[in-house]
Design an enzyme around this catalytic site. Structure first.
Site: not given
Length: 336
Positions: A36, A90, A120, A244
């Site tokens: 993500p 997510q 995060c 990513g």
């Protein structure tokens, strides 16, 4: 707008080289999944990476709080395209109750699995107690996992970091707790929260976790090039890898990472997939302004590594319309 027969043949021939990844009831056609990325992994980009060999994809992080209050932007992010396969949604929130309460609505969009963001590092997420802030007090995590697991009838995963800081690395403990509470798989990014995206990912710790755990693990971090992915695949104890930034610069990375031959893709192939991405944007987005911005961002990323790409990106970002932008794109990617 389908891809040409020539490019389709190249893609299909390379897909055959990829092994499958089976996790419980989940079956991914490749052990390489798209990670993500905020502002990147929207439905058009996920569809493109699916076409280009990704075993699965994950949405941008989505606020369970936003779901609770019927936020329009949140609803737009939740919406999956019917053509998507093996896609995870997510979620993030500072507490299990908020996430658990949002799951029935999330399930209406028919994701393959749900992923909880626990990695995060950005301030606006961490300051609310979400993301990697959840790693600060691991004693709360068994109850956190238990409540969400109880509310989630489909496969459930978490994406974590090594810990909050170098002085409080607790990845092995968190993985063990996730395993004990029925989480289906864990993705580990090999940095602490304090590192953000600086320094190098600590793959020694990721590998240690993979060797010590019976729960399936995916490794993430510093997998920016096809060669880096190839190298990691030969030595990892992880069940799979999550990529990513790599696919932003090497969109064929999911296909080429299992091939020892020289890349069969040329600039004309890049031009084809950019046009396909544009078509996906038209089909999935309603805002012309957003479409223009997203296409410029992705095309700019795909141009890295080609000769004169810096000059091309200058022309790209000074384009005043889609028509002018595509003129520059056609010119640049038509030059051998």
């Amino acid at each position: 707008m389908p891809l040409s027969q020539q490019l389709t043949k190249k893609i299909e021939e390379l897909k055959i080289s990829s092994p499958k990844l089976n996790i419980g009831t989940l079956s991914f056609p490749s052990p390489l999944l798209l990670a993500p990325l905020a502002g990147v992994t929207d439905a058009p980009f996920r569809l493109l990476m699916q076409d280009l060999g990704s075993g699965g994809t994950v949405t941008e992080l989505i606020s369970s709080q936003g779901i609770k209050y019927n936020n329009k932007h949140t609803e737009d992010m939740l919406r999956l395209d019917p053509r998507e396969k093996n896609v995870g949604i997510q979620l993030f929130a500072p507490d299990a109750k908020t996430i658990a309460q949002s799951i029935p609505h999330v399930l209406e969009n028919k994701p393959t699995f749900i992923d909880i963001n626990m990695g995060c590092p950005v301030r606006k997420v961490v300051s609310k107690g979400a993301g990697s802030a959840l790693l600060q007090d691991s004693s709360k995590l068994p109850a956190f996992f238990r409540e969400i697991r109880k509310a989630c009838p489909i496969p459930l995963s978490i994406k974590i970091r090594l810990g909050w800081s170098e002085a409080s690395i607790n990845v092995l403990e968190v993985v063990r707790m996730a395993q004990d509470e029925g989480i289906d798989f864990v993705t580990i990014h090999g940095r602490t929260r304090d590192q953000f995206y600086t320094g190098r990912a600590n793959w020694d710790l990721i590998e240690k976790a993979a060797q010590a755990s019976s729960i399936p693990l995916l490794g993430n971090g510093d997998l920016h090039t096809t060669q880096q992915v190839k190298d990691r695949l030969t030595q990892t104890h992880c069940d799979g890898l999550m990529l990513g930034r790599g696919p932003l610069h090497e969109p064929f990375i999911f296909l080429e990472s299992f091939s020892v031959a020289q890349s069969p893709f040329d600039k004309k192939d890049y031009l084809e997939i950019m046009k396909l991405y544009h078509q996906y944007q038209i089909e999935c987005l309603t805002s012309e302004k957003l479409l223009f911005t997203q296409i410029k961002k992705i095309v700019s990323s795909f141009s890295h590594g080609f000769a004169e790409s810096a000059k091309f990106r200058t022309r790209l970002f000074t384009s005043e319309s889609l028509e002018q932008m595509w003129q520059h794109v056609e010119e640049f990617f038509s030059i051998p």
